[in-house]
Design a protein around this motif. Structure first.
Motif, PDB file in Angstrom:
ATOM      1  N   ASP A 233      25.711   7.723  29.503  1.00  0.00           N
ATOM      2  CA  ASP A 233      26.758   6.094  29.114  1.00  0.00           C
ATOM      3  C   ASP A 233      26.939   5.533  29.716  1.00  0.00           C
ATOM      4  O   ASP A 233      27.457   5.209  30.657  1.00  0.00           O
ATOM      5  CB  ASP A 233      27.453   6.616  28.151  1.00  0.00           C
ATOM      6  CG  ASP A 233      28.220   5.696  27.238  1.00  0.00           C
ATOM      7  OD1 ASP A 233      27.567   4.266  27.620  1.00  0.00           O
ATOM      8  OD2 ASP A 233      29.400   6.076  27.093  1.00  0.00           O
ATOM      9  N   GLY A 295      29.364   4.313  22.698  1.00  0.00           N
ATOM     10  CA  GLY A 295      29.790   3.028  21.847  1.00  0.00           C
ATOM     11  C   GLY A 295      31.148   3.395  21.376  1.00  0.00           C
ATOM     12  O   GLY A 295      31.724   4.530  21.379  1.00  0.00           O
ATOM     13  N   PHE A 300      27.159   6.032  18.250  1.00  0.00           N
ATOM     14  CA  PHE A 300      25.874   6.009  18.812  1.00  0.00           C
ATOM     15  C   PHE A 300      25.738   7.769  18.121  1.00  0.00           C
ATOM     16  O   PHE A 300      24.858   8.129  18.590  1.00  0.00           O
ATOM     17  CB  PHE A 300      25.043   5.647  19.354  1.00  0.00           C
ATOM     18  CG  PHE A 300      25.797   4.603  20.308  1.00  0.00           C
ATOM     19  CD1 PHE A 300      25.958   3.528  19.456  1.00  0.00           C
ATOM     20  CD2 PHE A 300      26.279   3.781  21.109  1.00  0.00           C
ATOM     21  CE1 PHE A 300      25.917   1.793  19.250  1.00  0.00           C
ATOM     22  CE2 PHE A 300      26.293   2.038  21.455  1.00  0.00           C
ATOM     23  CZ  PHE A 300      26.198   1.427  20.592  1.00  0.00           C
ATOM     24  N   GLN A 305      20.162   5.643  17.090  1.00  0.00           N
ATOM     25  CA  GLN A 305      20.763   4.425  18.145  1.00  0.00           C
ATOM     26  C   GLN A 305      21.538   5.683  19.374  1.00  0.00           C
ATOM     27  O   GLN A 305      21.464   4.827  20.128  1.00  0.00           O
ATOM     28  CB  GLN A 305      22.731   4.176  17.463  1.00  0.00           C
ATOM     29  CG  GLN A 305      22.279   3.579  16.555  1.00  0.00           C
ATOM     30  CD  GLN A 305      21.896   2.596  16.638  1.00  0.00           C
ATOM     31  OE1 GLN A 305      21.818   1.501  17.492  1.00  0.00           O
ATOM     32  NE2 GLN A 305      20.694   1.943  15.219  1.00  0.00           N
ATOM     33  N   LYS A 310      21.434   2.601  25.621  1.00  0.00           N
ATOM     34  CA  LYS A 310      22.451   2.233  26.111  1.00  0.00           C
ATOM     35  C   LYS A 310      23.122   3.462  27.213  1.00  0.00           C
ATOM     36  O   LYS A 310      23.896   3.292  27.405  1.00  0.00           O
ATOM     37  CB  LYS A 310      23.164   3.760  24.833  1.00  0.00           C
ATOM     38  CG  LYS A 310      22.373   3.007  23.290  1.00  0.00           C
ATOM     39  CD  LYS A 310      23.111   1.844  22.805  1.00  0.00           C
ATOM     40  CE  LYS A 310      23.142   1.743  21.924  1.00  0.00           C
ATOM     41  NZ  LYS A 310      21.531   1.890  20.883  1.00  0.00           N
TER      42      LYS A 310
END
Ligand SMILES: [Zn+2]
Length: 333
Positions: A233, A295, A300, A305, A310
């Motif tokens: 992330d 997220g 996510f 997603q 990301k």
């Protein structure tokens, strides 16, 4: 609290504000193994962390973040990789192809689930050290079977950490390890066969391997089990995971601090059910490096997603270097 809808934790802020959170544990909608209790969201940096930092610290470990990111993209490019799929086999082959010349062992078996029988394959690459003992670094590589007919590719969940291990392998390969042996483990069938999360039909790979290593005596040699999960992330916040072994968590924080990455670690304390639990249950010092806030409100996670855009190579670098620094500190411990 074995609710099928995930875990429900009572969280207490230092300000005295009580929140109720529904947390769906990573790779899983499992509940916390620890007693559902109060969760302190205050920064929870271990106090033992700082002291011995700089004295023995050498140069930071090497880690090629661009190459690691490329691996994530290549794994994701295969598409969904649920058990029993052609893509799953392609990823197995992909991992093997990167381990040519290494000491590699497969742990293959068949599971019998409510969705049918499936082959499961754990892949282990072994890098021998001079010291008696093993440090295992693990990541699952499968994606969720129930999401098999969607565009779900698990870029962060399974992809990022599997790529991280490939790059760690690059750093270990061909070098004499003056320390413990390091075993990289790409484990399989971590994700639940059902939604919501269903404990008996998840974490098959690690449960099988932990039992196997218990039976053959290997487990006694494992000095630490370091699990990587959802570590790519771009907004990286590794949890202070409460089912992990406290002294090992402290060591990870010390490693992060040495490298100047401590602001990405331990911003909140939460317990997670994850691949480390079968080793925790067998008394092996274990830690789960996981960022379970992917997220806003983890939106996510386990959705289509969860894609490469990301993620950040910097996050891979931070976790990769902190992991390698932790291994170096374990070597000297
Ligand atoms: Zn998952």
């Amino acid at each position: 609290m074995t609710g099928s809808t995930g875990l429900r934790l009572s969280a207490v802020l230092v300000l005295g504000v009580t929140l109720s959170l529904s947390l769906f544990a990573c790779a899983r909608e499992k509940q916390a193994a620890a007693a559902p209790g109060e969760l302190t969201l205050a920064t929870s940096h271990p106090t033992a962390a700082a002291s011995s930092a700089s004295a023995e610290a050498g140069p930071p470990p090497a880690f090629d973040s661009a190459r690691a990111m490329q691996y994530v993209k290549e794994i994701v490019a295969f598409g969904p990789r649920p058990l029993g799929s052609a893509n799953h086999k392609k990823v197995e082959d992909y991992i093997h192809a990167h381990l040519k010349g290494d000491l590699v062992e497969d742990d293959s078996f068949t599971i019998d689930s409510t969705e049918g029988k499936f082959p499961v394959r754990n892949i282990i690459a072994k890098y021998p050290g001079t010291r008696d003992g093993i440090v295992v670094i693990a990541s699952h590589y499968d994606t969720n079977y129930p999401l098999r007919d969607t565009a779900y590719v698990g870029a962060n969940d399974g992809g990022s950490s599997s790529a991280l291990l490939l790059e760690i392998g690059n750093q270990l390969r061909g070098k004499k390890r003056d320390g413990y042996s390091v075993w990289l483990l790409w484990d399989d069938a971590e994700e639940s066969m059902r939604l919501p999360w269903y404990d008996p039909e998840a974490v098959y790979g690690v449960r099988h391997l932990a039992q196997k290593w218990q039976d053959d005596g290997t487990i006694k040699k494992i000095k630490a089990f370091l699990l990587e999960d959802m570590i790519g992330d771009a907004d990286l916040n590794i949890e202070h995971e409460q089912n992990s072994t406290p002294w090992l968590e402290d060591l990870i924080y010390q490693a992060a601090k040495r490298l100047g990455y401590q602001s990405h670690f331990f911003g909140r304390a939460i317990p997670m059910e994850d691949d480390h639990i079968p080793f925790v249950e067998r008394g092996v010092p274990s830690a789960d490096l996981i960022d379970f806030n992917y997220g806003y409100d983890n939106v996510f996670w386990h959705t289509t997603q969860d894609t490469v855009d990301k993620l950040s190579p910097k996050s891979l670098e931070i976790v990769g270097k902190v992991t390698l620094e932790t291994v170096r500190m374990l070597d000297k411990k």
